[in-house]
Motif scaffolding. Structure first.
Motif, short mmCIF file in Angstrom:
data_model
loop_
_atom_site.label_atom_id
_atom_site.label_comp_id
_atom_site.label_asym_id
_atom_site.label_seq_id
_atom_site.Cartn_x
_atom_site.Cartn_y
_atom_site.Cartn_z
N GLU A 19 0.83 -1.21 0.00
CA GLU A 19 0.00 0.00 0.00
C GLU A 19 0.86 1.25 0.00
O GLU A 19 0.60 2.21 -0.75
CB GLU A 19 -0.91 0.01 1.22
N ILE A 20 1.91 1.25 0.81
CA ILE A 20 2.78 2.42 0.90
C ILE A 20 3.57 2.58 -0.39
O ILE A 20 3.72 3.69 -0.91
CB ILE A 20 3.70 2.31 2.14
N TYR A 21 4.08 1.48 -0.93
CA TYR A 21 4.80 1.53 -2.20
C TYR A 21 3.91 2.10 -3.31
O TYR A 21 4.34 2.96 -4.08
CB TYR A 21 5.29 0.13 -2.58
N ALA A 22 2.67 1.64 -3.36
CA ALA A 22 1.73 2.12 -4.39
C ALA A 22 1.49 3.62 -4.24
O ALA A 22 1.40 4.34 -5.24
CB ALA A 22 0.42 1.36 -4.30
N VAL A 24 3.57 5.89 -2.79
CA VAL A 24 4.78 6.65 -3.07
C VAL A 24 5.15 6.59 -4.54
O VAL A 24 5.46 7.61 -5.16
CB VAL A 24 5.95 6.13 -2.18
N LYS A 25 5.13 5.40 -5.12
CA LYS A 25 5.55 5.24 -6.52
C LYS A 25 4.41 5.39 -7.52
O LYS A 25 4.63 5.41 -8.72
CB LYS A 25 6.21 3.85 -6.72
N ARG A 26 3.18 5.46 -7.02
CA ARG A 26 1.99 5.57 -7.86
C ARG A 26 1.89 4.41 -8.85
O ARG A 26 1.55 4.58 -10.02
CB ARG A 26 1.97 6.91 -8.58
N VAL A 27 2.26 3.22 -8.34
CA VAL A 27 2.21 1.99 -9.12
C VAL A 27 1.58 0.92 -8.25
O VAL A 27 2.05 0.66 -7.15
CB VAL A 27 3.63 1.54 -9.54
N ALA A 47 12.38 8.22 -2.62
CA ALA A 47 11.26 7.29 -2.41
C ALA A 47 11.53 6.37 -1.24
O ALA A 47 10.62 6.04 -0.47
CB ALA A 47 10.99 6.50 -3.68
N THR A 48 12.79 5.95 -1.07
CA THR A 48 13.15 5.11 0.08
C THR A 48 12.83 5.84 1.37
O THR A 48 12.24 5.25 2.28
CB THR A 48 14.65 4.74 0.03
N LEU A 49 13.22 7.09 1.46
CA LEU A 49 12.95 7.87 2.66
C LEU A 49 11.45 8.00 2.90
O LEU A 49 10.98 7.83 4.03
CB LEU A 49 13.60 9.25 2.56
N GLU A 50 10.68 8.29 1.86
CA GLU A 50 9.22 8.39 2.01
C GLU A 50 8.62 7.08 2.50
O GLU A 50 7.75 7.07 3.38
CB GLU A 50 8.59 8.76 0.67
N ILE A 51 9.08 5.96 1.93
CA ILE A 51 8.56 4.66 2.33
C ILE A 51 8.92 4.34 3.78
O ILE A 51 8.08 3.90 4.56
CB ILE A 51 9.07 3.56 1.37
#
Length: 91
Positions: A19-22, A24-27, A47-51
């Motif tokens: 869910e978090i990856y989706a 942050v990466k919008r995928v 993106a790593t930091l955001e995740i």
């Protein structure tokens, strides 16, 4: 602020990471434990930091300042670390 989830199982941890990856990466993508975070998922340093920050908030553990985080190369590594940190915190 989100209440940390200390009762999830490893599959729930993976679902939270998806869910978090989706977000942050919008995928939208199913993640596998063998997926390499940088090479397979295309996660850059921002993106790593955001995740990591989102996971910290969700689970109530410290990842950004934790030296063990640097050793996480795969999704499985990250899920394992999250589960270990949450178990340590609960004991």
């Amino acid at each position: 602020m989100t209440v940390p989830d200390r009762t999830s199982t490893p599959s729930e941890t993976l679902t939270a990471l998806e869910e978090i990856y989706a977000k942050v990466k919008r995928v939208q993508r199913d993640l596998r434990p063998s997926d390499r975070i940088v090479q397979d998922l295309g996660v850059d340093s921002l993106a790593t930091l955001e995740i990591l920050l989102a996971l910290e908030e969700r689970f109530g553990v410290a990842l950004v300042d934790n030296p063990r985080t640097a050793g996480t190369a795969t999704v499985g590594d990250l899920v394992g670390l999250l589960d270990e940190l949450r178990a340590d915190r609960a004991s």
